[in-house]
Design an enzyme around this catalytic site. Structure first.
Site, PDB file in Angstrom:
ATOM      1  CE  LYS A  77      -3.921   1.930   2.611  1.00 15.62           C
ATOM      2  NZ  LYS A  77      -4.856   1.655   3.734  1.00 15.62           N
ATOM      3  CB  SER A  84      -8.575   0.598   5.574  1.00 13.81           C
ATOM      4  OG  SER A  84      -9.242   1.737   5.615  1.00 13.81           O
ATOM      5  CB  SER A 141      -8.296   3.545   2.811  1.00 15.17           C
ATOM      6  OG  SER A 141      -7.474   3.045   3.721  1.00 15.17           O
TER       7      SER A 141
END
Lengths: 98, 489
Positions: free
Chosen positions: B81, B180, B156
Site C-alpha cells: 500500500k 481498511s 482504503s
C-alpha cells in the site's frame, strides 16, 4: 445542539490552515452539520462515571538507553525539501525586511 | 515450467522454490507479465518496480542455488500500500501533497519482509491518506474490483485487495484504521487481517489515526496469513506502541480445529440493516463451524450502535493533528505563489489535500476546538471505554466473535460519494475492533447472486490472533466450496 454556521466553518478553517471558497464553505456547512447530528447520538448515553480511554494498551512510558544511534544524513534529510541550500530548509521570509 | 505460478499461494510457492520446480526469476517474470496483462483493467498499482524486483529475484535464486535459506518469504512477490515508507520508488499516500516523496528509510514491516526474502512488486492505490471506503478518494486513479470492474474494490486499501484478488501479487500489505483491510478483503474475496493494536510495528506507515492504525496482510488463504503474521509481528524499538508480548508460531495454530471452541454471535450485528443474502451466507458459515464442533452462543455488544460516531470523532481528531505536519517545509508540496510563511502553510495544504481529507481535517479540528472538546472528543473517549468493556464482557462467554465484515457486497462507483455519512456507515461492523484494539480477520464466505464475494469477520481477544487462524482455517478447509478466481472483467 446547534449545528454549523458559515461563521463556524470559517473559524475552523482558520484553525486548520485551510482556504475554502464559497462553494466549499456551503458544502461543509451541510456535511459537517449532518455528520455532527449523527454524532449527537452519543449524548443519549450517561457517561458521568466512565473514565475516558486514551489508549487501548496498558503502556505508560517506554524508555531506552540514552546512547547515540544511527540517524539520517543531512543529504537524506534535505532531499525531499521543496527548497534548501544544502545546509538548511529554506522558507519564505517570516519578518518584514525593514 | 508453468507460466501461472503466480496464481499459487506463498506456502505452495515456498515448496516449489525450494524443490527447484520454479525459480524466483521465472516466478517474478510471470508475475510482472500478469501485472502487464490486467493492471490496465484493475488499476491496482500506482508504481511497478520491474527492474528492482527482477534483480532481487536473481539474488534470491543465487542464495537458493548455494543451498542457503533466504527466509520464509523467499522469492514471494509482495505488493505494498502506498502509505508504507520505502527507499525504493515513491511514497505518496495517493495524495498530491506527497507527490514524488522518496522516503529516506523503510518501514519496519518492509525491512522485516525483505529480511525474510520477500520481493516487492510496487506500490498500490488507496484512498488519499487512507481516508475512505472505496478507494475513490485516490488523487491518482480509480481502482476497479476484479470481480466486477464496474464496482469499487472497497477501501482504503483497495489497490492491495484488488492486486491479490487479480493475482497481481501473491501477498499485499495494507493498513486498517476502521476497516481498511477487512472491508476491501471482503469486497475482493481475499483474506485480510487487522492485528491487535501493538502486535505489528507502525514505524514507517504514514500516520492517519495513531491510536487506531494497524498494518496487516492480504492473502489468498488463511495459511499465508499466518505465515505473514510470523514475519510481521513483534516489538520494535522504533514504535513505542508496539507491545513486548511473545509472538507464537501462528502456523501451529492452524490445525488445532474448533472442537470445543465457543463462537459468540453478537445480537446487535444481526439486525434488519444486514441484508438477507449476506445473512444467509453468514448463517451457512456458522453452520460449518458448528459442524466442526464449535459451540455457538449469542453474546451482546450493547454499545455497537455508537461505534461509527465514536470512530469518526476520534479518527478525525487524530488525523487533524497528524496531518498538521504537511506544512511545505521539509517535504511535500509547497505552493509556488506563497509570499510568506502563513500563505505557504495555507496555500500548500488547500491545494495539496483532496476533498475528503479536508473534510476530515475540518471535522477533527472542530471536535477538538475549545467549547466542543468535552461534548465530542472527551465524550467519544468515554464511549470508547464502554465499547472495550463490551468486548471484555463478551469474551468471558466466548473465545471468538463472528460477524459479517460488511452489510452488503461491493457497491458501484459513485453510489456513495455524494453522501459522506452513508460512506462512513460502511465501517459499521469493523470500526469497533479498532476502537477496542482487538484483532479481526475477514475471510471469503461465498458469492452473492451477482457473483460478488461476501466476507465473514472473526474477532478475537487481544493478542489472540492464533484463535482467529484456528477458526478461519477450520472454516476455510471445511466450507465445501472453492471461491474460484475473480474474472477481472
Amino acid at each position: 445542539m446547534a449545528k454549523i454556521t458559515t461563521e463556524d466553518v470559517e473559524y475552523v478553517a482558520g484553525l486548520a490552515q485551510l482556504i475554502l471558497d464559497d462553494d466549499a464553505k456551503q458544502r461543509l456547512v451541510k456535511e459537517m452539520g449532518d455528520i455532527l447530528s449523527y454524532m449527537d447520538k452519543l449524548s443519549e448515553l450517561n457517561t458521568d462515571d466512565v473514565e475516558p480511554m486514551m489508549h487501548v494498551l496498558d503502556i505508560t512510558n517506554v524508555y531506552r538507553e540514552d546512547v547515540v544511534g544511527k540517524s539520517l544524513t543531512r543529504e537524506q534529510t534535505l532531499k525531499n525539501a521543496p527548497k534548501h541550500d544544502d545546509e538548511f530548509f529554506l522558507v519564505p521570509r517570516i519578518l518584514d525586511a525593514d | 515450467m508453468s507460466d501461472t505460478h503466480y496464481t499459487k499461494t506463498a506456502h505452495e510457492l515456498g515448496d516449489d522454490l525450494r524443490s527447484g520446480a520454479v525459480t524466483a526469476t521465472s516466478l517474478m517474470e510471470s508475475q510482472l507479465a500478469r501485472i502487464d496483462d490486467v493492471d490496465g483493467k484493475t488499476q491496482a498499482y500506482v508504481e511497478v518496480w520491474k527492474n528492482e524486483a527482477l534483480e532481487r529475484a536473481g539474488v534470491i535464486d543465487n542464495e537458493l542455488k548455494q543451498g542457503n535459506d533466504p527466509g520464509p518469504l523467499a522469492g514471494i512477490p509482495i505488493g505494498l500500500k502506498d502509505n508504507l515508507c520505502t527507499t525504493i520508488g515513491t511514497t505518496t499516500c495517493a495524495s498530491q501533497i506527497l507527490k514524488g516523496f522518496e522516503s529516506p528509510y523503510d518501514a519496519t514491516v518492509v525491512t522485516k519482509m525483505k529480511d525474510a526474502g520477500g520481493i516487492f512488486t510496487g506500490k498500490l492505490n488507496m484512498d488519499e491518506f487512507a481516508m475512505g471506503s472505496s478507494t475513490e478518494n485516490s488523487s491518482i486513479q480509480k481502482t476497479c474490483n476484479p470481480w466486477d470492474l464496474g464496482r469499487v474494490p472497497g477501501g482504503s486499501s483497495g489497490g492491495a485487495a484488488a492486486s491479490v484478488a487479480a493475482h497481481e501479487a501473491v501477498i499485499s500489505i495494507g493498513s486498517d484504521t476502521g476497516g481498511s483491510i477487512r472491508q476491501p478483503a471482503a469486497f475482493c474475496g481475499c483474506v485480510g487481517l487487522k492485528p491487535t493494536y501493538g502486535r505489528v510495528s507502525r514505524f514507517g506507515v504514514v500516520a492517519f489515526a495513531s491510536s487506531l492504525d494497524q498494518i496487516g496482510p492480504f492473502t489468498k488463504d488463511v495459511e499465508d496469513c499466518a505465515l505473514m503474521m510470523n514475519v510481521l509481528s513483534g516489538q520494535d524499538p522504533y514504535d513505542a506502541t508496539s507491545a513486548d508480548i511473545e509472538v507464537p508460531d501462528y502456523r501451529e495454530s492452524l490445525k488445532q480445529g474448533v472442537d470445543g471452541l465457543t463462537v459468540g454471535l453478537p445480537k446487535e450485528f444481526y439486525t434488519d440493516s444486514l441484508n438477507d443474502e449476506m445473512r444467509g451466507l453468514i448463517d451457512k458459515a456458522v453452520d460449518v463451524l458448528k459442524g466442526q464442533g464449535a459451540n455457538v452462543v449469542e453474546v451482546s455488544l450493547p454499545h455497537s450502535d455508537y461505534g461509527i460516531a465514536v470512530y469518526y470523532i476520534i479518527a478525525t481528531a487524530e488525523a487533524s493533528a497528524n496531518l498538521a505536519r504537511f506544512d511545505g517545509v521539509r517535504y511535500g508540496f509547497r505552493h509556488p505563489d506563497a509570499k510568506n510563511v502563513d500563505e505557504m502553510y495555507r496555500m500548500s495544504k488547500s491545494e495539496g489535500y483532496g476533498q475528503e481529507v479536508q473534510r476530515r481535517i475540518m471535522l477533527g479540528t472542530y471536535v477538538l476546538s475549545s467549547g466542543y472538546y468535552d461534548a465530542y472528543y472527551l465524550k467519544a473517549q468515554k464511549v470508547r471505554a464502554l465499547i472495550r468493556q463490551d468486548f471484555d464482557k463478551a469474551f468471558e462467554q466466548c473465545d471468538v466473535i463472528v460477524t459479517p465484515t460488511t452489510p452488503t457486497a461491493a457497491f458501484e462507483f459513485g453510489a456513495k460519494v455524494d453522501d459522506p455519512m452513508e460512506m462512513y456507515l460502511n465501517d459499521i461492523y469493523t470500526s469497533t475492533a479498532n476502537l477496542a484494539g482487538v484483532p479481526g480477520i475477514s475471510i471469503p464466505c461465498g458469492l452473492t447472486e451477482n457473483k460478488l464475494p461476501a466476507g465473514l469477520q472473526i474477532i478475537g481477544k487481544p493478542f489472540a490472533e492464533a484463535d482467529l487462524f484456528r477458526t478461519a482455517y477450520a472454516y476455510e478447509q471445511n466450507r465445501g466450496f472453492d471461491m474460484g478466481d475473480a474474472p477481472v472483467a
